[in-house]
Design a protein around this motif. Structure first.
Motif, PDB file in Angstrom:
ATOM      1  N   LYS A   1       0.830  -1.118   0.003  1.00 41.27           N
ATOM      2  CA  LYS A   1      -0.042   0.128   0.052  1.00 41.27           C
ATOM      3  C   LYS A   1       0.805   1.236   0.008  1.00 41.27           C
ATOM      4  CE  LYS A   1      -3.736  -0.014   2.659  1.00 41.27           C
ATOM      5  NZ  LYS A   1      -4.454  -0.087   3.953  1.00 41.27           N
ATOM      6  N   ILE A   2       2.027   1.314   0.769  1.00 49.43           N
ATOM      7  CA  ILE A   2       3.113   2.401   0.973  1.00 49.43           C
ATOM      8  C   ILE A   2       3.314   2.647  -0.586  1.00 49.43           C
ATOM      9  CG2 ILE A   2       5.010   3.335   1.435  1.00 49.43           C
ATOM     10  CD1 ILE A   2       4.627   1.467   4.218  1.00 49.43           C
ATOM     11  N   GLU A   3       3.710   1.698  -1.472  1.00 57.74           N
ATOM     12  CA  GLU A   3       4.228   1.759  -2.854  1.00 57.74           C
ATOM     13  C   GLU A   3       3.191   2.595  -3.702  1.00 57.74           C
ATOM     14  OE1 GLU A   3       5.379  -1.931  -3.947  1.00 57.74           O
ATOM     15  OE2 GLU A   3       7.013  -2.040  -2.486  1.00 57.74           O
ATOM     16  N   ARG A   4       1.949   2.588  -3.374  1.00 56.68           N
ATOM     17  CA  ARG A   4       0.887   3.084  -4.279  1.00 56.68           C
ATOM     18  C   ARG A   4       0.940   4.494  -4.433  1.00 56.68           C
ATOM     19  NH1 ARG A   4      -3.874  -1.100  -2.262  1.00 56.68           N
ATOM     20  NH2 ARG A   4      -2.944  -3.184  -3.111  1.00 56.68           N
ATOM     21  N   PRO A   5       0.448   5.350  -5.302  1.00 56.62           N
ATOM     22  CA  PRO A   5       0.271   6.565  -5.388  1.00 56.62           C
ATOM     23  C   PRO A   5      -0.672   7.306  -4.303  1.00 56.62           C
ATOM     24  CG  PRO A   5      -0.139   5.854  -7.554  1.00 56.62           C
ATOM     25  CD  PRO A   5      -0.122   4.577  -6.653  1.00 56.62           C
ATOM     26  N   GLU A   6      -1.511   6.557  -3.871  1.00 50.10           N
ATOM     27  CA  GLU A   6      -1.986   7.219  -2.630  1.00 50.10           C
ATOM     28  C   GLU A   6      -1.630   7.146  -1.410  1.00 50.10           C
ATOM     29  OE1 GLU A   6      -4.020   2.863  -3.507  1.00 50.10           O
ATOM     30  OE2 GLU A   6      -3.187   4.726  -4.651  1.00 50.10           O
ATOM     31  N   ALA A   7      -0.438   6.699  -1.363  1.00 55.54           N
ATOM     32  CA  ALA A   7       0.413   6.302  -0.027  1.00 55.54           C
ATOM     33  C   ALA A   7       0.656   7.612   0.812  1.00 55.54           C
ATOM     34  CB  ALA A   7       1.708   5.732  -0.193  1.00 55.54           C
ATOM     35  N   LYS A   8       0.404   8.774   0.049  1.00 55.13           N
ATOM     36  CA  LYS A   8       0.670  10.174   0.682  1.00 55.13           C
ATOM     37  C   LYS A   8      -0.782  10.722   1.217  1.00 55.13           C
ATOM     38  CE  LYS A   8       4.923  10.347  -0.428  1.00 55.13           C
ATOM     39  NZ  LYS A   8       5.851  10.215   0.271  1.00 55.13           N
ATOM     40  N   SER A   9      -1.791   9.710   1.127  1.00 52.71           N
ATOM     41  CA  SER A   9      -3.098  10.349   1.894  1.00 52.71           C
ATOM     42  C   SER A   9      -3.000  10.168   3.345  1.00 52.71           C
ATOM     43  CB  SER A   9      -4.051   9.209   1.562  1.00 52.71           C
ATOM     44  OG  SER A   9      -3.887   8.038   2.003  1.00 52.71           O
ATOM     45  N   ALA A  10      -3.753  11.255   4.009  1.00 51.76           N
ATOM     46  CA  ALA A  10      -3.368  11.493   5.376  1.00 51.76           C
ATOM     47  C   ALA A  10      -3.869  10.115   6.173  1.00 51.76           C
ATOM     48  CB  ALA A  10      -4.209  12.632   5.714  1.00 51.76           C
ATOM     49  N   THR A  11      -4.953   9.539   5.729  1.00 49.58           N
ATOM     50  CA  THR A  11      -5.438   8.531   6.115  1.00 49.58           C
ATOM     51  C   THR A  11      -4.328   7.120   6.349  1.00 49.58           C
ATOM     52  OG1 THR A  11      -7.791   8.679   5.501  1.00 49.58           O
ATOM     53  CG2 THR A  11      -7.117   6.711   6.365  1.00 49.58           C
ATOM     54  N   LEU A  12      -3.724   7.003   5.233  1.00 49.50           N
ATOM     55  CA  LEU A  12      -2.744   5.988   5.312  1.00 49.50           C
ATOM     56  C   LEU A  12      -1.462   6.341   6.156  1.00 49.50           C
ATOM     57  CD1 LEU A  12      -1.771   3.289   4.211  1.00 49.50           C
ATOM     58  CD2 LEU A  12      -1.042   4.343   2.032  1.00 49.50           C
ATOM     59  N   VAL A  13      -1.156   7.525   6.035  1.00 53.20           N
ATOM     60  CA  VAL A  13      -0.022   8.151   6.858  1.00 53.20           C
ATOM     61  C   VAL A  13      -0.428   7.753   8.327  1.00 53.20           C
ATOM     62  CG1 VAL A  13       1.131  10.128   7.390  1.00 53.20           C
ATOM     63  CG2 VAL A  13       0.748   9.788   5.168  1.00 53.20           C
TER      64      VAL A  13
END
Length: 291
Positions: A217-229
């Motif tokens: 999931k970290i490798e995906r483009p959306e890894a910078k989303s606040a929820t994932l962080v």
């Protein structure tokens, strides 16, 4: 719960999904365990019959042995094999904590002692009193019927003993690492974080597989989303607390920390498997860990 799949969130904060064991599979495991215990008791009775003159005392001994062998059998095997009797191991079933924590000695003892009161004793009274005392036989039959109905009325298929002990019987998952991650070369020089052996003894292959999914999931483009962080931050802190990693990890290094921990954990599990010690998940507790 989604269908027959339940989601357990352990202290590390990473949800893990398990398939709840079917009632048919549990019944099959129970019958296998009964056959095994009866064979053991039968062998013991035959041995005693060869050594001593047969008498009614031998019948009484066999009845008592069935009781005193059965309880230690279920309890000891589930403690040794991390929630699995021989019957459960044959059918790929396992008892786990419903809260996602390590299966405790209390939970194992409680669920197996309760099994006597809710299943075996009522059936025994029913068989003994069916002709001599019809009223007692009816009461015993009702108790047995209730014990059989309870697992059908809740989505986790818990019998009364499971509800009191806080346990669930699941179909044991098969942990398989994804091919590309499993075959990726490990470069020791690139590791920024190092871990001690005792810090790597807390997790098994199934948790390693879950951590692998997080890394993807970290490798995906959306890894910078606040929820994932926030999710990654909570996972890093949970792992640090669990393994006793004292040094603080900067937010920008969270991905590297998880990646290095993944690779170190993988090497550790593979090394243990070479010596025949396969740790399938974190519930695979040793005697010291159980204490």
């Amino acid at each position: 719960m989604i269908g027959n799949v339940m989601e357990v969130t352990p202290p590390e904060g990473v949800p893990i999904r398990f398939e709840v064991a079917s009632l048919g599979a549990r019944l099959g495991a129970q019958l296998l365990d009964l056959v095994l215990t009866l064979l053991a008791i039968g062998a013991l009775v035959l041995l005693l019959a060869q050594l001593f003159t047969f008498g009614w005392w031998l019948v009484g001994f066999a009845s008592l042995a069935f009781f005193f062998v059965r309880i230690p059998y279920y309890t000891i095997t589930e403690l040794i094999w991390n929630g699995a009797t021989l019957g459960k191991r044959m059918l790929g079933l396992q008892v786990i904590s419903a809260e996602g924590r390590t299966l405790s000695v209390y939970a194992v003892v409680a669920r197996n002692l309760t099994k006597e009161a809710e299943v075996f004793l009522p059936i025994l009274f029913l068989l003994v009193n069916v002709q001599q005392d019809p009223v007692s036989a009816i009461v015993s039959g009702l108790v047995t019927l209730i014990a059989l109905i309870v697992p059908m009325t809740n989505r986790k298929r818990q019998r009364i003993g499971d509800i009191l002990a806080g346990t669930v019987v699941i179909r044991k998952p098969v942990a398989i690492l994804l091919p590309d991650a499993a075959t990726a070369p490990v470069e020791l020089e690139s590791q920024s974080f190092s871990f001690q052996t005792h810090q790597l003894d807390h997790y098994g292959a199934f948790e390693l597989q879950t951590l692998e999914a997080i890394l993807r999931k970290i490798e995906r483009p959306e890894a910078k989303s606040a929820t994932l962080v926030r999710e990654i931050t909570s996972i890093v802190e949970a792992i640090r607390l669990k393994i006793g990693y004292a040094e603080a990890v900067n937010p920008e290094d969270h991905g590297r920390f998880l990646s290095d921990f993944y690779r170190a954990q993988r090497r550790h599990l593979e090394a243990r498997q070479l010596f025949g010690d396969r740790r399938s998940d974190k519930y695979h507790a040793t005697a010291d860990e159980s204490e």
